[in-house]
Design a protein around this motif. Structure first.
Motif, PDB file in Angstrom:
ATOM      1  N   ILE A   1       5.709 -28.777   9.747  1.00 45.85           N
ATOM      2  CA  ILE A   1       4.367 -28.584   9.193  1.00 45.85           C
ATOM      3  C   ILE A   1       3.722 -27.333   9.773  1.00 45.85           C
ATOM      4  O   ILE A   1       3.057 -26.564   9.064  1.00 45.85           O
ATOM      5  CB  ILE A   1       3.481 -29.819   9.460  1.00 45.85           C
ATOM      6  CG1 ILE A   1       4.017 -31.043   8.711  1.00 45.85           C
ATOM      7  CG2 ILE A   1       2.033 -29.545   9.051  1.00 45.85           C
ATOM      8  CD1 ILE A   1       3.998 -30.928   7.208  1.00 45.85           C
ATOM      9  N   ARG A   2       3.922 -27.101  11.063  1.00 44.61           N
ATOM     10  CA  ARG A   2       3.386 -25.887  11.675  1.00 44.61           C
ATOM     11  C   ARG A   2       3.952 -24.643  11.011  1.00 44.61           C
ATOM     12  O   ARG A   2       3.235 -23.658  10.779  1.00 44.61           O
ATOM     13  CB  ARG A   2       3.707 -25.867  13.175  1.00 44.61           C
ATOM     14  CG  ARG A   2       2.838 -26.780  14.023  1.00 44.61           C
ATOM     15  CD  ARG A   2       3.319 -26.776  15.462  1.00 44.61           C
ATOM     16  NE  ARG A   2       2.442 -27.557  16.332  1.00 44.61           N
ATOM     17  CZ  ARG A   2       2.708 -27.805  17.616  1.00 44.61           C
ATOM     18  NH1 ARG A   2       3.818 -27.333  18.166  1.00 44.61           N
ATOM     19  NH2 ARG A   2       1.860 -28.514  18.345  1.00 44.61           N
TER      20      ARG A   2
ATOM     21  N   GLY B   1      -0.561 -18.769   6.251  1.00 44.95           N
ATOM     22  CA  GLY B   1      -1.523 -17.902   6.911  1.00 44.95           C
ATOM     23  C   GLY B   1      -1.233 -16.424   6.786  1.00 44.95           C
ATOM     24  O   GLY B   1      -2.083 -15.586   7.102  1.00 44.95           O
ATOM     25  N   GLU B   2      -0.048 -16.079   6.308  1.00 47.05           N
ATOM     26  CA  GLU B   2       0.291 -14.666   6.136  1.00 47.05           C
ATOM     27  C   GLU B   2      -0.495 -14.027   4.996  1.00 47.05           C
ATOM     28  O   GLU B   2      -0.721 -12.815   4.991  1.00 47.05           O
ATOM     29  CB  GLU B   2       1.801 -14.530   5.887  1.00 47.05           C
ATOM     30  CG  GLU B   2       2.650 -14.914   7.103  1.00 47.05           C
ATOM     31  CD  GLU B   2       4.131 -14.860   6.800  1.00 47.05           C
ATOM     32  OE1 GLU B   2       4.488 -14.472   5.655  1.00 47.05           O
ATOM     33  OE2 GLU B   2       4.932 -15.193   7.682  1.00 47.05           O
TER      34      GLU B   2
ATOM     35  N   VAL C   1      -2.971 -24.848  18.892  1.00 44.97           N
ATOM     36  CA  VAL C   1      -3.538 -23.524  18.645  1.00 44.97           C
ATOM     37  C   VAL C   1      -2.543 -22.439  19.062  1.00 44.97           C
ATOM     38  O   VAL C   1      -2.325 -21.459  18.339  1.00 44.97           O
ATOM     39  CB  VAL C   1      -4.867 -23.361  19.410  1.00 44.97           C
ATOM     40  CG1 VAL C   1      -5.356 -21.922  19.356  1.00 44.97           C
ATOM     41  CG2 VAL C   1      -5.923 -24.298  18.820  1.00 44.97           C
ATOM     42  N   GLU C   2      -1.933 -22.605  20.214  1.00 46.51           N
ATOM     43  CA  GLU C   2      -0.970 -21.613  20.694  1.00 46.51           C
ATOM     44  C   GLU C   2       0.224 -21.481  19.758  1.00 46.51           C
ATOM     45  O   GLU C   2       0.765 -20.390  19.584  1.00 46.51           O
ATOM     46  CB  GLU C   2      -0.493 -21.991  22.098  1.00 46.51           C
ATOM     47  CG  GLU C   2      -1.570 -21.890  23.163  1.00 46.51           C
ATOM     48  CD  GLU C   2      -1.093 -22.341  24.528  1.00 46.51           C
ATOM     49  OE1 GLU C   2      -1.396 -21.646  25.516  1.00 46.51           O
ATOM     50  OE2 GLU C   2      -0.412 -23.376  24.614  1.00 46.51           O
ATOM     51  N   ALA C   3       0.637 -22.591  19.138  1.00 47.83           N
ATOM     52  CA  ALA C   3       1.830 -22.589  18.295  1.00 47.83           C
ATOM     53  C   ALA C   3       1.576 -22.030  16.899  1.00 47.83           C
ATOM     54  O   ALA C   3       2.492 -21.491  16.271  1.00 47.83           O
ATOM     55  CB  ALA C   3       2.387 -24.010  18.180  1.00 47.83           C
ATOM     56  N   VAL C   4       0.349 -22.154  16.397  1.00 45.89           N
ATOM     57  CA  VAL C   4       0.090 -21.858  14.991  1.00 45.89           C
ATOM     58  C   VAL C   4      -0.888 -20.712  14.770  1.00 45.89           C
ATOM     59  O   VAL C   4      -0.703 -19.900  13.861  1.00 45.89           O
ATOM     60  CB  VAL C   4      -0.455 -23.127  14.273  1.00 45.89           C
ATOM     61  CG1 VAL C   4      -0.785 -22.824  12.819  1.00 45.89           C
ATOM     62  CG2 VAL C   4       0.540 -24.270  14.366  1.00 45.89           C
TER      63      VAL C   4
END
Length: 236
Positions: free
Chosen positions: A172-173, A180-181, A195-198
Motif C-alpha cells: 500500500i505504501r 504521489g509522483e 511518514v519516513e517511508a512514504v
C-alpha cells in the motif's frame, strides 16, 4: 499551490479541534499529517473535502473555495476516510463500476478506468469476489481504487495503512508513493515510520495547532521535527 489553508479554526462546543492552522501543499508532494489521536488531523481532512465546514479560516483546492465551489472541489479530490466505507455485498468490479458511474464516467472509458485501477492496486485475483470476503488489506486496496478511479488531482488519505500486516503495508505504501509522483497527496498518521517511508514532507499537529513543518530528509537526520514529535509523544 494545490491546497491552500489559511488560519483554519474548527470549534466543537468549547473545544478547538483546529486552532489557526495554515498549510500549503503542491503537486508531486506527499504531505504527512503526523500527530497523536485527537490532534485534529481527521477534522482538517473533512474540511478540505467539504464534508464539514470550518468555524473560520480559508481553504482552497486548485484555486476553488470550499464555501463557494464545494462541488468543483469534490470532483478534484479522491478521499479515503479512516473508516473505509464499502458496500460489502458488491463484487469488486461491480463496486468500481458503480463509483465510476457516480463520477459520470461511461462506456469504454469506464471499463478502461476500472481495469486500470484493478491492475494498479493489485486486485486482479480478487476482482470477482465480494468485498465482504476480502481481507483488511484488500479492502483498503478497493478503497484506494475507488478514491482514484476518477483520476483526481488531490488524494486525501486518513490513516490508510491502519491494521495492515507487514506485506500489505509495504504494498500500500508503494501505491501511495507512485500516486504521489503526479498528484498532491495528504495522508494522516500517528506513526513516525509511516511518514519516513512514504512522505516527502511532514507536518506535526497537536491539540489542534500546527507545531512543526519539515522535509523528511531533515526528519530522518534527527532535525527539529523529530524532536518535537518525541516531546509530544512523551506528553501523551
Amino acid at each position: 499551490m494545490t491546497i491552500e489553508i489559511k488560519n483554519l479554526t474548527k470549534i466543537y462546543g468549547s473545544q478547538k479541534a483546529l486552532n489557526d492552522v495554515s498549510l500549503t501543499a503542491s503537486q508531486g508532494e506527499i504531505v504527512g499529517l503526523l500527530g497523536p489521536n485527537g490532534a485534529g488531523k481527521s477534522t482538517m481532512m473533512k474540511i478540505i473535502t467539504c464534508f464539514i465546514p470550518p468555524t473560520s479560516g480559508e481553504v482552497k483546492v486548485c484555486g476553488f473555495d470550499i464555501f463557494e465551489q464545494p462541488m468543483q472541489i469534490r470532483s478534484l479530490i479522491g478521499y479515503l476516510p479512516e473508516q473505509n466505507p464499502l458496500y460489502l455485498d458488491l463484487y469488486v468490479r461491480e463496486s468500481l463500476e458503480f463509483i465510476a458511474g457516480l463520477h459520470h464516467i461511461k462506456g469504454k472509458e469506464k471499463k478502461q478506468r476500472v481495469e486500470r485501477m484493478v491492475e494498479l492496486v493489485g486486485l486482479t485475483k480478487e476482482v470477482n469476489k465480494k468485498i465482504g470476503a476480502l481481507s483488511k488489506g484488500y479492502r483498503q486496496r478497493v478503497g484506494l481504487a475507488q478514491a482514484m478511479i476518477h483520476n483526481p488531482k488531490v488524494l486525501i488519505l486518513d490513516e490508510p495503512t491502519t491494521g495492515l500486516d507487514p506485506n500489505q503495508l509495504v504494498e500500500i505504501r508503494q501505491i501511495i508513493k507512485q500516486m504521489g509522483e503526479e498528484k498532491t497527496v495528504l495522508l494522516s498518521t500517528h506513526i513516525m515510520q509511516e511518514v519516513e517511508a512514504v512522505c516527502t514532507r511532514a507536518v506535526i499537529i497537536n491539540n489542534g495547532r500546527l507545531v512543526a513543518d519539515d522535509t523528511v530528509e531533515h526528519l530522518a537526520s534527527g532535525g527539529s521535527l523529530e524532536k518535537t514529535f518525541r516531546q509530544i509523544t512523551l506528553m501523551q
